[in-house]
Design an enzyme around this catalytic site. Structure first.
Site, short mmCIF file in Angstrom:
data_model
loop_
_atom_site.label_atom_id
_atom_site.label_comp_id
_atom_site.label_asym_id
_atom_site.label_seq_id
_atom_site.Cartn_x
_atom_site.Cartn_y
_atom_site.Cartn_z
N ALA A 63 0.86 -1.18 0.00
CA ALA A 63 0.00 0.00 0.00
C ALA A 63 0.90 1.23 0.00
O ALA A 63 2.07 1.16 0.38
CB ALA A 63 -0.87 -0.01 1.25
N GLY A 106 0.72 -5.15 0.85
CA GLY A 106 -0.37 -5.20 -0.12
C GLY A 106 0.08 -5.82 -1.43
O GLY A 106 -0.74 -6.39 -2.17
N GLU A 109 -0.30 -9.38 -0.99
CA GLU A 109 -1.74 -9.66 -0.91
C GLU A 109 -2.37 -9.69 -2.31
O GLU A 109 -3.20 -10.55 -2.61
CB GLU A 109 -2.42 -8.62 -0.01
CG GLU A 109 -2.01 -8.82 1.45
CD GLU A 109 -2.47 -7.69 2.36
OE1 GLU A 109 -2.21 -6.52 2.04
OE2 GLU A 109 -3.10 -7.99 3.38
N GLU A 129 4.21 -5.40 7.38
CA GLU A 129 3.37 -4.36 8.00
C GLU A 129 3.69 -4.09 9.46
O GLU A 129 3.61 -2.95 9.91
CB GLU A 129 1.88 -4.73 7.87
CG GLU A 129 1.32 -4.61 6.46
CD GLU A 129 1.53 -5.86 5.61
OE1 GLU A 129 2.35 -6.72 6.00
OE2 GLU A 129 0.89 -5.97 4.57
#
Ligand code: CAA
Length: 706
Positions: A63, A106, A109, A129
């Site tokens: 992200a 992310g 992911e 994270e």
């Protein structure tokens, strides 16, 4: 479609390329771009499979971290990547993720929502994270255990470290390594799997069966120990445990709840501040843009003691040949023995091969002469902390060093300009203050003298990076950033024991605050004799009548220097195991009594406030004086050099989170009680508190200052 994402066709395979430099973060526009490209590919009857790949040096680094602050402040809505990932997973045509560089956070992911993952041999995947105080927020804690198994998912989500391509394939996170051109390999893989039933990660429940609850208990115990004070690793464990108890959709809901809890925490704000801070400290306002660092191919060091030896290891680790000079054979042998021993321990732990150790040892040339110093691009003086000695060494080096060589001093407190003045080339002189043990500690404090040239500053900063350090630039004053701030911190720790706290209470209170060690334990480790020498040299600078700590000098007079002599603030046995020293306790009490200091019960809160606010108040002056460029430079210095808890963001960020008016009020209380000489609030602190501002907003180059 946004330009951030491109759709192209390789025959019957659609290729979606993410192009959001520098690291293809999932910034606004990227998920939307992928989604729109996916829709086109699915709708196109010519397309049988889809490859998603990153342009540039990496797949997707996660992200966009810059967005998190905006979400917390309410400027942006919460991230909702889940529907977009479900759409990829539900694609009727197989989606192959082609990963080079990193698939992090992310990024992994997104990759796990695809049906297959192929990796370049040097690719890495991870869920980092927790290093930002958060947990995966787009089903990472639900899909990763389904692919890698619960134990590995727990490890990856709690330590945050990436794993290499080979391991990712062995674990089942990825399907294949592609040697050669990644896109070509991914496209042919896509043709192989096109038309076959595509596996959906969220439906692969085999690895979630029969998981013992003890596994989660053990993971929690380990996280509490290894990541003391951090909440995010525990939240990651909860979310992974949810994957074993709930169906995928409910597991994602639980993950989202935990993710939000973390995202809005001070811990996340602090760690995100540090992520950007680590990168910001490398940027030096005012340094001309076209300045190029000088090439450092050979190095030399004066002194093979603890610091010289550690610095030499840094050079050898970076593949730079280094000469280490000592005055006596015995000291040289001892120094080289310690270096060899340090490497041997790393080999024994399996973290270095014997061959690599031999190569590194071969790069270190121990000697008693200046032979070869005339070829060195940088010479670092790591002799005893004594101005006369340093001046003598620099005068000699000035005669021997080649023109254009950098002359660096590892002094931790002394005036760089005074040292530079004995040379004919003050522009080439700089401070490079390493932290002990120099082969381990991440911080390098680069100290700029008034004449240090921009090239020399740029070189010292770049060298720090090459040596695997985080380099912070400091101005020249007694103690620079780190040790100047340490003075009030150590002073208060000692005043507190004189006033009635025990050594153990002070150490424990600061350890519980999150410091790697208590202040008096640090003093024992570093050796009280160093501070003793510095105090003697600076006695003339101390204002007459000013209260100074009394006990450390007495311990030194008795030859009690800390761990190396087995005694000082605490007692140490042969294994350096610490225990309270009743004689020290008695010495403290009698000294306090003789000085008329009133002894009383002291709360842990007072210990923390006096030690930490002492740091902060001096930090404010350091900012004001321009010794540190930004508050974050101080934060990084304290975290990487002095064991300040990262999850509090550093001393200045901590002050911002407490609130500057509150910090100021407490300092004013201390001022009333202990006097203005010790506790007058820094003008900058007063000004920022009055203006409702924070240290992190202060930029001396942009403001006139108070
Ligand atoms: N978001 C925004 N900016 C990022 C970024 C990210 N995820 N990752 C890196 N950057 C920026 C850096 O700030 C830096 O910017 P400047 O040049 O302006 O300073 C630039 O990209 C280059 O980064 P590095 O200097 O770190 O480059 P590197 O080559 O040494 O390292 C990297 C590259 C390994 C990807 C490293 O940048 C990194 O570890 N990035 C963070 C990865 C991460 O933590 N991802 C998880 C994000 S959270 C998440 O994804 C939550 C979720 O579940 C949805």
């Amino acid at each position: 479609m946004a330009e951030l994402v491109r759709l192209s066709h390789h025959g019957d395979v659609a290729v979606i390329t993410i192009d959001n430099p520098p690291v293809n973060a999932l910034s606004p526009g990227v998920p939307e771009g992928i989604e729109s490209a996916m829709q086109q590919a699915v709708a196109d009857p010519q397309v049988r499979a889809v490859v998603i790949i990153g342009a540039g040096s990496t797949f997707i680094a996660g992200a966009d971290i810059r967005e998190f602050g905006k979400i917390v402040s309410g400027e942006r809505p919460k991230l909702t990547l889940l529907p977009f990932l479900l759409a990829i997973e539900d694609s009727p045509k197989p989606v192959i993720m082609a990963i080079h560089g990193q698939a992090l956070g992310g990024g992994l992911e997104v990759a796990m929502a695809g049906h297959y993952r192929v990796l370049a041999p040097k690719a890495q995947v991870g869920q980092p994270e927790v290093k930002l105080g958060i947990i995966p927020g787009a089903a990472g804690t639900q899909r990763l255990p389904r692919l890698a198994g619960v134990p590995k998912a727990l490890e990856m989500c709690t330590d945050g470290n990436p794993i290499k391509a080979q391991e990712a394939v062995a674990l089942g996170i990825a399907d294949k390594i592609i040697d050669g051109d990644l896109l070509e390999g991914a496209v042919s893989f896509a043709r192989e799997v096109a038309g076959k039933p595509a596996p959906k990660t969220r439906e692969r429940n085999e690895k979630l069966q029969a998981v013992s609850p003890a596994l989660f208990q053990a993971a929690r115990a380990q996280a509490r120990q290894k990541s003391r004070g951090l909440h995010a690793p525990l939240a990651a464990i909860d979310a992974i445990e949810a994957s074993t108890k709930l169906d995928f959709a409910a597991g994602c809901e639980e993950e989202a709840r935990l993710f939000n809890e973390c995202l809005f925490s001070t811990e996340a704000q602090a760690l995100i501040h540090l992520f950007f801070g680590e990168r910001a400290v490398a940027k030096i306002p005012g340094l001309p843009k076209d300045v190029k660092p000088l090439d450092i191919r050979r190095a030399a060091i004066i002194g093979a003691g603890t610091m010289g030896g550690g610095i030499a290891m840094n050079y050898a680790n970076a593949g730079i040949p280094v000469i280490v000079k000592e005055v006596k054979q015995e000291a040289l042998d001892r120094g080289v023995g310690i270096i060899r021993n340090n490497y041997a321990k790393t080999v024994a732990k399996g973290r270095l091969t014997q061959e690599a150790m031999d190569q590194r040892m071969a790069l270190i040339a121990p000697q008693l002469t200046y032979d070869g110093f005339d070829h060195a691009d940088i010479i670092t003086e790591a002799a005893f902390e004594n101005m006369a000695l340093k001046k003598q060494i620099f005068a000699e080096l000035d005669k021997i060093a080649k023109p254009g060589a950098i002359l660096a001093t590892n002094t931790s407190t002394l005036d760089i300009d005074e040292i530079a003045a004995v040379t004919s080339r003050p522009a080439m002189v700089v401070g490079t203050h390493f932290f002990s043990p120099a082969n381990v500690m991440k911080l390098l404090e680069v100290v700029r003298g008034k004449a240090s040239s921009p090239e020399v500053i740029a070189t010292a900063m770049a060298l720090g990076k090459k040596l695997g350090k985080i380099a912070v630039l400091a101005g020249n004053c007694h103690g620079f950033i780190g040790n100047r701030m340490l003075e009030p911190y150590f002073r208060e720790a000692q005043f507190l024991v004189e006033e009635g706290a025990s050594v153990e209470q002070v150490n424990q209170a600061m350890y519980d605050f999150g410091m790697a060690m208590g202040p008096l334990a640090v003093d024992d480790l570093a050796g009280l004799d160093i501070g003793w020498l510095i105090r003697k040299a600076r006695a003339a600078h101390i204002k007459p009548g000013l209260r100074v700590p009394l006990v450390a000098d007495k311990l030194c007079e008795q030859g009690r220097f800390g761990q190396k002599t087995g005694r000082a603030w605490s007692k140490y046995d042969q294994n350096r195991t610490q225990s309270p020293d009743p004689e020290t306790a008695a010495l403290i009490e009698s000294t306090a009594h003789a000085a008329g200091i009133e002894r009383r019960q002291i709360s842990n809160e007072e210990i923390v406030d006096r030690c930490v606010y002492g740091l902060i108040n001096e930090g404010a002056r350091i900012l004001e004086d321009g010794i540190a460029q930004r508050a974050v430079d101080i934060d990084i210095t304290y975290i990487y050099g002095y064991g300040f808890p990262a999850w509090r963001g550093g001393p200045m960020f901590y002050a911002d989170t407490v609130g500057l008016p509150k910090v100021l009020a407490r300092i004013e209380e201390f001022e009333k009680k202990h006097g203005s000489d010790l506790w007058a609030p820094a003008p900058l602190l007063k000004q920022l508190a009055a203006d409702g501002k924070k240290f992190k907003d202060f930029d001396k180059s942009k403001e006139a200052g108070p």
